[in-house]
Design a protein around this motif. Structure first.
Motif, PDB file in Angstrom:
ATOM      1  N   LEU A 248     -31.976  20.399 -57.330  1.00  0.00           N
ATOM      2  CA  LEU A 248     -30.692  20.829 -56.780  1.00  0.00           C
ATOM      3  C   LEU A 248     -30.002  19.690 -56.035  1.00  0.00           C
ATOM      4  O   LEU A 248     -28.778  19.518 -56.126  1.00  0.00           O
ATOM      5  N   THR A 249     -30.787  18.899 -55.308  1.00  0.00           N
ATOM      6  CA  THR A 249     -30.217  17.730 -54.626  1.00  0.00           C
ATOM      7  C   THR A 249     -29.725  16.699 -55.627  1.00  0.00           C
ATOM      8  O   THR A 249     -28.681  16.068 -55.426  1.00  0.00           O
ATOM      9  N   ALA A 250     -30.476  16.528 -56.719  1.00  0.00           N
ATOM     10  CA  ALA A 250     -30.039  15.589 -57.759  1.00  0.00           C
ATOM     11  C   ALA A 250     -28.720  16.027 -58.384  1.00  0.00           C
ATOM     12  O   ALA A 250     -27.854  15.199 -58.702  1.00  0.00           O
ATOM     13  N   ALA A 251     -28.545  17.338 -58.561  1.00  0.00           N
ATOM     14  CA  ALA A 251     -27.270  17.845 -59.093  1.00  0.00           C
ATOM     15  C   ALA A 251     -26.127  17.545 -58.134  1.00  0.00           C
ATOM     16  O   ALA A 251     -25.013  17.180 -58.564  1.00  0.00           O
ATOM     17  N   LEU A 252     -26.374  17.681 -56.836  1.00  0.00           N
ATOM     18  CA  LEU A 252     -25.349  17.345 -55.854  1.00  0.00           C
ATOM     19  C   LEU A 252     -25.016  15.856 -55.871  1.00  0.00           C
ATOM     20  O   LEU A 252     -23.853  15.465 -55.738  1.00  0.00           O
ATOM     21  N   LEU A 253     -26.034  15.028 -56.023  1.00  0.00           N
ATOM     22  CA  LEU A 253     -25.801  13.582 -56.046  1.00  0.00           C
ATOM     23  C   LEU A 253     -25.018  13.152 -57.283  1.00  0.00           C
ATOM     24  O   LEU A 253     -24.296  12.148 -57.249  1.00  0.00           O
ATOM     25  N   ASN A 254     -25.155  13.884 -58.386  1.00  0.00           N
ATOM     26  CA  ASN A 254     -24.413  13.551 -59.608  1.00  0.00           C
ATOM     27  C   ASN A 254     -22.996  14.093 -59.604  1.00  0.00           C
ATOM     28  O   ASN A 254     -22.213  13.787 -60.500  1.00  0.00           O
ATOM     29  N   ASP A 255     -22.664  14.899 -58.611  1.00  0.00           N
ATOM     30  CA  ASP A 255     -21.316  15.462 -58.519  1.00  0.00           C
ATOM     31  C   ASP A 255     -20.407  14.461 -57.813  1.00  0.00           C
ATOM     32  O   ASP A 255     -20.043  14.621 -56.635  1.00  0.00           O
ATOM     33  N   VAL A 256     -20.044  13.419 -58.530  1.00  0.00           N
ATOM     34  CA  VAL A 256     -19.176  12.365 -58.001  1.00  0.00           C
ATOM     35  C   VAL A 256     -18.043  12.134 -58.984  1.00  0.00           C
ATOM     36  O   VAL A 256     -18.104  12.545 -60.155  1.00  0.00           O
ATOM     37  N   SER A 257     -17.022  11.497 -58.491  1.00  0.00           N
ATOM     38  CA  SER A 257     -15.880  11.194 -59.363  1.00  0.00           C
ATOM     39  C   SER A 257     -16.296  10.216 -60.449  1.00  0.00           C
ATOM     40  O   SER A 257     -17.063   9.278 -60.209  1.00  0.00           O
ATOM     41  N   GLY A 258     -15.790  10.443 -61.627  1.00  0.00           N
ATOM     42  CA  GLY A 258     -16.142   9.601 -62.771  1.00  0.00           C
ATOM     43  C   GLY A 258     -17.030  10.306 -63.758  1.00  0.00           C
ATOM     44  O   GLY A 258     -17.046   9.961 -64.941  1.00  0.00           O
ATOM     45  N   ASN A 259     -17.799  11.290 -63.300  1.00  0.00           N
ATOM     46  CA  ASN A 259     -18.637  12.064 -64.206  1.00  0.00           C
ATOM     47  C   ASN A 259     -17.844  13.216 -64.796  1.00  0.00           C
ATOM     48  O   ASN A 259     -16.953  13.785 -64.158  1.00  0.00           O
TER      49      ASN A 259
ATOM     50  N   PRO B 213     -31.362  36.705 -52.650  1.00  0.00           N
ATOM     51  CA  PRO B 213     -30.146  37.490 -52.901  1.00  0.00           C
ATOM     52  C   PRO B 213     -29.988  37.849 -54.378  1.00  0.00           C
ATOM     53  O   PRO B 213     -30.299  37.048 -55.267  1.00  0.00           O
ATOM     54  N   ALA B 214     -29.489  39.060 -54.632  1.00  0.00           N
ATOM     55  CA  ALA B 214     -29.296  39.509 -56.009  1.00  0.00           C
ATOM     56  C   ALA B 214     -28.215  38.699 -56.717  1.00  0.00           C
ATOM     57  O   ALA B 214     -28.232  38.577 -57.949  1.00  0.00           O
ATOM     58  N   THR B 215     -27.290  38.124 -55.950  1.00  0.00           N
ATOM     59  CA  THR B 215     -26.243  37.303 -56.576  1.00  0.00           C
ATOM     60  C   THR B 215     -26.824  36.076 -57.258  1.00  0.00           C
ATOM     61  O   THR B 215     -26.252  35.575 -58.222  1.00  0.00           O
ATOM     62  N   TYR B 216     -27.977  35.578 -56.776  1.00  0.00           N
ATOM     63  CA  TYR B 216     -28.620  34.441 -57.429  1.00  0.00           C
ATOM     64  C   TYR B 216     -29.102  34.833 -58.824  1.00  0.00           C
ATOM     65  O   TYR B 216     -28.986  34.055 -59.776  1.00  0.00           O
ATOM     66  N   VAL B 217     -29.648  36.034 -58.944  1.00  0.00           N
ATOM     67  CA  VAL B 217     -30.112  36.508 -60.246  1.00  0.00           C
ATOM     68  C   VAL B 217     -28.926  36.709 -61.186  1.00  0.00           C
ATOM     69  O   VAL B 217     -28.995  36.377 -62.383  1.00  0.00           O
ATOM     70  N   GLU B 218     -27.835  37.234 -60.676  1.00  0.00           N
ATOM     71  CA  GLU B 218     -26.644  37.431 -61.503  1.00  0.00           C
ATOM     72  C   GLU B 218     -26.073  36.099 -61.970  1.00  0.00           C
ATOM     73  O   GLU B 218     -25.690  35.944 -63.138  1.00  0.00           O
ATOM     74  N   LEU B 219     -26.019  35.115 -61.069  1.00  0.00           N
ATOM     75  CA  LEU B 219     -25.496  33.800 -61.453  1.00  0.00           C
ATOM     76  C   LEU B 219     -26.413  33.130 -62.460  1.00  0.00           C
ATOM     77  O   LEU B 219     -25.946  32.466 -63.392  1.00  0.00           O
ATOM     78  N   ARG B 220     -27.694  33.318 -62.294  1.00  0.00           N
ATOM     79  CA  ARG B 220     -28.646  32.767 -63.270  1.00  0.00           C
ATOM     80  C   ARG B 220     -28.433  33.393 -64.632  1.00  0.00           C
ATOM     81  O   ARG B 220     -28.458  32.702 -65.671  1.00  0.00           O
TER      82      ARG B 220
ATOM     83  N   THR C 100     -25.308  26.274 -55.037  1.00  0.00           N
ATOM     84  CA  THR C 100     -26.347  25.261 -54.832  1.00  0.00           C
ATOM     85  C   THR C 100     -26.574  24.999 -53.356  1.00  0.00           C
ATOM     86  O   THR C 100     -27.726  24.877 -52.901  1.00  0.00           O
ATOM     87  N   GLN C 101     -25.499  24.912 -52.586  1.00  0.00           N
ATOM     88  CA  GLN C 101     -25.643  24.702 -51.147  1.00  0.00           C
ATOM     89  C   GLN C 101     -26.383  25.873 -50.498  1.00  0.00           C
ATOM     90  O   GLN C 101     -27.275  25.687 -49.655  1.00  0.00           O
ATOM     91  N   LYS C 102     -26.047  27.093 -50.897  1.00  0.00           N
ATOM     92  CA  LYS C 102     -26.720  28.266 -50.352  1.00  0.00           C
ATOM     93  C   LYS C 102     -28.188  28.308 -50.776  1.00  0.00           C
ATOM     94  O   LYS C 102     -29.062  28.711 -49.992  1.00  0.00           O
TER      95      LYS C 102
ATOM     96  N   ILE D 198     -33.983  27.850 -49.517  1.00  0.00           N
ATOM     97  CA  ILE D 198     -35.289  27.187 -49.683  1.00  0.00           C
ATOM     98  C   ILE D 198     -35.775  26.629 -48.354  1.00  0.00           C
ATOM     99  O   ILE D 198     -36.982  26.677 -48.043  1.00  0.00           O
ATOM    100  N   TRP D 199     -34.862  26.111 -47.549  1.00  0.00           N
ATOM    101  CA  TRP D 199     -35.257  25.607 -46.221  1.00  0.00           C
ATOM    102  C   TRP D 199     -35.851  26.726 -45.372  1.00  0.00           C
ATOM    103  O   TRP D 199     -36.903  26.559 -44.763  1.00  0.00           O
ATOM    104  N   ASP D 200     -35.195  27.872 -45.319  1.00  0.00           N
ATOM    105  CA  ASP D 200     -35.673  28.988 -44.506  1.00  0.00           C
ATOM    106  C   ASP D 200     -36.946  29.608 -45.072  1.00  0.00           C
ATOM    107  O   ASP D 200     -37.777  30.123 -44.314  1.00  0.00           O
ATOM    108  N   TYR D 201     -37.116  29.548 -46.391  1.00  0.00           N
ATOM    109  CA  TYR D 201     -38.264  30.198 -47.022  1.00  0.00           C
ATOM    110  C   TYR D 201     -39.495  29.300 -47.042  1.00  0.00           C
ATOM    111  O   TYR D 201     -40.618  29.795 -46.948  1.00  0.00           O
ATOM    112  N   TYR D 202     -39.303  27.977 -47.151  1.00  0.00           N
ATOM    113  CA  TYR D 202     -40.452  27.080 -47.360  1.00  0.00           C
ATOM    114  C   TYR D 202     -40.512  25.939 -46.345  1.00  0.00           C
ATOM    115  O   TYR D 202     -41.483  25.822 -45.594  1.00  0.00           O
TER     116      TYR D 202
END
Length: 301
Positions: free
Chosen positions: A61-72, A115-122, A140-142, A147-151
């Motif tokens: 998930l962090t890698a996806a955030l890092l790839n979210d830059v201008s030019g891609n 959250p059930a919204t995660y299953v729906e988005l998946r 992704t941010q949520k 994950i921080w709160d759970y693990y």
């Protein structure tokens, strides 16, 4: 019975270091390069095996955030977000699946607090059109906060012995005055050789300054050659305990020697009782036993 847990990281400090790179605290800023380094380290852990799913999910998930830059390409960024998010949700729910009967994803998500919204988005990202970029960014941010709160928040540091050893050695190799370093070296007897060498290896991996690296190598060589006094790896037995152990070994050896001598006497008596005499020289090699019969295994001469 002792149960061993095999982890891809060497110690808990290495795992917590990755956590600090991926989740900087309030008021702290982590550069994108440091986050990429943390993601690369998690990818190495995945190759080693036994890496927790939530650690991998945090990295992708962090890698996806890092790839979210201008030019891609926007479509490629959406695809990266969707793949990372789907892997996070699917892997997490499958790990809680009941082996005896199939459970729905929604019921499992409700059980673990996802959250059930995660299953729906998946479901939407897998079977329908890819969600919008803004929706994927928010999800992704949520997900990272969940994950921080759970693990991650429940992880604690290891025993302070190893941490104190590493902190002390870090101060030692960073000290610029030779006199102060020599005075600090007298305190190395508080830790054994294995702890000191392990902490020095960690400092060598983390540091990028040639001067500190040279000092760690010199200190490592001095400890290995016995030029610096360090703590013992094992407890030394007292003189009374050593004498007791020596007496016990001597008693055991004398007991074993007596048993061997006894077996040898029995064997010699058996051989003496197996003497044979000839009855008739014209016989075809037959002879008569003299004395009691002693059975012997077949093939023994």
């Amino acid at each position: 019975m002792v149960q061993y847990v095999i982890t891809p990281w060497r110690n808990r400090a290495e795992l917590l270091q990755v956590r600090e790179m991926l989740y900087p605290g309030e008021g702290k800023e982590v550069k994108a390069e440091e986050k990429r380094h943390a993601v690369a380290r998690v990818s190495v852990w995945m190759q080693r095996g036994n890496c927790p799913h939530l650690v991998e999910s945090t990295a992708i998930l962090t890698a996806a955030l890092l790839n979210d830059v201008s030019g891609n390409s926007t479509y490629c960024v959406r695809a990266a977000y969707a793949a990372a998010f789907c892997r996070f949700v699917t892997g997490l729910l499958d790990s809680h699946q009941d082996k005896r009967r199939k459970l729905s994803m929604y019921s499992i998500a409700k059980t673990i607090g996802l959250p059930a919204t995660y299953v729906e988005l998946r479901h939407q990202a897998t079977h329908e059109e890819l969600p919008s970029l803004s929706k994927l960014r928010t999800a992704t941010q949520k997900a990272l906060r969940w994950i921080w709160d759970y693990y991650w928040v429940h992880l604690t540091a290891e025993s302070t012995t190893e941490n104190d050893c590493k902190l002390f050695l870090t101060k030692l190799v960073e000290e610029k005055h030779d006199r102060l370093r020599r005075e600090m070296e007298s305190s190395l007897s508080n830790w054994n050789e294995d702890q000191l060498l392990g902490a020095l290896m960690e400092i060598q991996i983390e540091t990028q300054e040639p001067e500190i690296l040279l000092r760690t190598l010199q200190l490592q060589r001095s400890i290995g050659n016995g030029m610096i006094k360090v703590g013992e790896n094992k407890e030394r037995l007292s003189k009374d305990k050593q004498d007791m152990n020596i007496d016990a070994v001597r008693h055991e050896m004398s007991k074993m020697k007596a048993e061997l001598d006894k077996d040898e006497e029995v064997h010699l008596e058996a051989n003496d009782s197996e003497r044979m005499i000839d009855v008739d020289s014209d016989t075809k090699g037959w002879s008569k036993w003299e004395g009691p019969w002693v059975p012997k295994p077949i093939g023994v001469v």
